[in-house]
Design a protein around this motif. Structure first.
Motif, mmCIF file in Angstrom:
data_model
loop_
_atom_site.group_PDB
_atom_site.id
_atom_site.type_symbol
_atom_site.label_atom_id
_atom_site.label_comp_id
_atom_site.label_asym_id
_atom_site.label_seq_id
_atom_site.Cartn_x
_atom_site.Cartn_y
_atom_site.Cartn_z
ATOM 1 N N ARG A 1 46.060 42.664 38.271
ATOM 2 C CA ARG A 1 44.643 42.574 38.594
ATOM 3 C C ARG A 1 44.483 41.801 39.890
ATOM 4 O O ARG A 1 45.240 40.860 40.165
ATOM 5 C CB ARG A 1 43.850 41.902 37.482
ATOM 6 N N LEU B 1 42.154 46.876 39.220
ATOM 7 C CA LEU B 1 43.015 46.738 38.049
ATOM 8 C C LEU B 1 43.893 47.980 37.946
ATOM 9 O O LEU B 1 43.428 49.088 38.221
ATOM 10 C CB LEU B 1 42.186 46.630 36.753
ATOM 11 N N ASN C 1 36.882 41.180 38.938
ATOM 12 C CA ASN C 1 38.010 41.857 39.583
ATOM 13 C C ASN C 1 37.571 42.857 40.634
ATOM 14 O O ASN C 1 36.503 43.468 40.529
ATOM 15 C CB ASN C 1 38.844 42.579 38.526
ATOM 16 N N ASN D 1 42.097 42.555 32.344
ATOM 17 C CA ASN D 1 41.027 42.047 33.199
ATOM 18 C C ASN D 1 40.953 40.534 33.217
ATOM 19 O O ASN D 1 40.233 39.954 34.048
ATOM 20 C CB ASN D 1 39.674 42.598 32.749
#
Length: 439
Positions: free
Chosen positions: A413, A387, A384, A117
């Motif tokens: 990501r 992912l 984000n 992340n």
């Protein structure tokens, strides 16, 4: 002429012939009788021989039985029992674990474990061709057991060295006691259980999974040997909110067959920032299926709104807007993987994880507005939209206490907002290795 003499001679001759014939008859009868007696004698001798052989066999069997009775039974070696000063039995366990990671491309932090992340976006301070190693996942544990009245009390304490921001401090993994159907202490969250995640070498697992341990009080109700319900009040330790109530979680486990286990889960938790509050909630579903002996399929799914404390690698659950109200993130995630046990020493796993966040412009704007003016990149760039990670690993155990693993992982990501360099996508391209000695 004397006629008497011939007559006498004739009589005498006939008598001799009769005697001769009688003698022959007697002799023949005697021989026949003798043969019968000899044959009878032979039969009696054979019967005697058979009796002697049977006696020998019985004597040998009797001698063996007597020897077995007289021979002392082997003495079982007792397992050493370790006891505390208070009389509780315990056993010590753990492992020595060495991890190494080679970052082919990606990442913005010098860490040996997964942080998909937060990997660097393209052209934005990427750290590639980096080797990292650590023994921080080395583990030490104690299992306790004692009797309290008529009920057995069990406890566990387990620690490793993955604490702190740099994963180099001692931390508590598990510390709890079991009394009947109750558990009090810290262990795996009742909502974010790791049972249905595909196996990984990475100690923090991959996207879509959860390795959350929380302080909790929970109770298990068994409806049948195949079905039970677990409810808990948990402290998720969410540092982004002012917590005043515990999270409530429930998990229903059911075994459909010897090769199929499923789990349905739910969670609710108040999120409070200053005097503003929102209710976070989530549901989850996991399954483990032994396709054939040695081949296992695992899958786990989550849908969560307003929480970032249970499932790993999420955006912040709530963000404060300019008017003081709160806006929540919402996401879906899934992991699926297949593990093959090739033989007693070799196994391997193919896995895939994916997480996607709802596109909420109010949430994005709140992140941008909350970014400190001193920061070059906004909080929306750090958050984000999507992912994903895919991995393949293999474990080899030459002997029971030793295990060696090698793993390749690739992931990406996609940020909510592009970086100042224009990049919106970052990648994680790594090779992991591990060596473990269990004791």
């Amino acid at each position: 002429m004397n006629t008497t003499q011939p007559t006498m001679k004739r009589t005498l001759m006939m008598s001799m012939i009769a005697l001769s014939v009688g003698g022959v008859s007697v002799t023949a009868q005697a021989q026949t009788q003798q043969q019968k007696e000899i044959e009878q004698l032979r039969q009696e001798v054979q019967a005697l021989r058979n009796l002697v052989e049977q006696q020998k066999v019985q004597t040998a069997q009797t001698a063996t039985a007597i020897a077995a009775v007289q021979r002392p039974a082997p003495v079982a070696t007792a397992t050493p029992v370790l006891k505390t000063a208070k009389g509780a039995e315990f056993n010590l366990y753990g492992n020595v674990r060495a991890d190494a990671s080679y970052q082919v491309e990606g990442t913005s932090r010098d860490l040996p474990y997964n942080h998909i992340n937060a990997v660097a976006l393209k052209g934005n301070s990427e750290n590639s061709d980096r080797l990292r190693s650590t023994l921080a996942a080395t583990r030490l544990g104690l299992d306790f057991k004692t009797q309290a009245a008529e009920q057995e009390v069990k406890g566990k304490i387990e620690v490793d060295f993955l604490g702190g921001s740099n994963f180099d401090n001692l931390r508590i993994r598990h510390a709890y006691l079991n009394y009947g159907n109750w558990l009090i202490g810290q262990t795996w969250s009742n909502f974010a259980v790791p049972d249905y995640m595909p196996e990984t070498i990475d100690a923090l697992a991959f996207v879509g999974g959860a390795v959350k341990r929380t302080p909790q009080v929970r109770h298990t109700t068994k409806f049948s040997p195949q079905t039970n319900l677990v409810v808990a009040a948990e402290d998720p330790k969410d540092g982004t909110v002012n917590q005043r109530l515990p999270a409530l979680t429930a998990r229903l486990n059911h075994q459909f067959a010897d090769n199929l286990n499923v789990s349905a889960r739910a969670m609710g938790h108040e999120k409070r920032v200053n005097s503003d509050e929102e209710m976070a909630w989530g549901v989850g579903m996991g399954a483990k299926y032994d396709v054939v002996p040695g081949t296992t399929l695992k899958a786990d799914y989550y849908h969560v709104k307003g929480d970032s404390s249970f499932v790993s690698f999420t955006n912040s659950g709530v963000v404060k807007q300019a008017d003081g109200s709160l806006v929540q993130s919402e996401f879906d995630s899934i992991t699926v993987g297949l593990t093959q046990q090739f033989n007693e020493k070799l196994r391997g796993t193919l896995g895939y994880g994916y997480m996607t966040f709802d596109k909420d412009q109010n949430y994005t704007n709140a992140l941008i507005a909350s970014t400190p003016t001193t920061e070059k990149e906004s909080n929306a760039t750090r958050a984000n939209k999507d992912l994903w990670q895919a991995w393949a690993n293999i474990f080899y155990s030459p002997t029971k206490p030793l295990s060696f693993g090698l793993e390749y992982v690739y992931g990406e990501r996609t940020a909510l907002e592009a970086a100042t360099t224009g990049g919106k996508t970052g990648e994680d391209n790594r090779l992991n290795a591990v060596a473990i000695y269990n004791f």
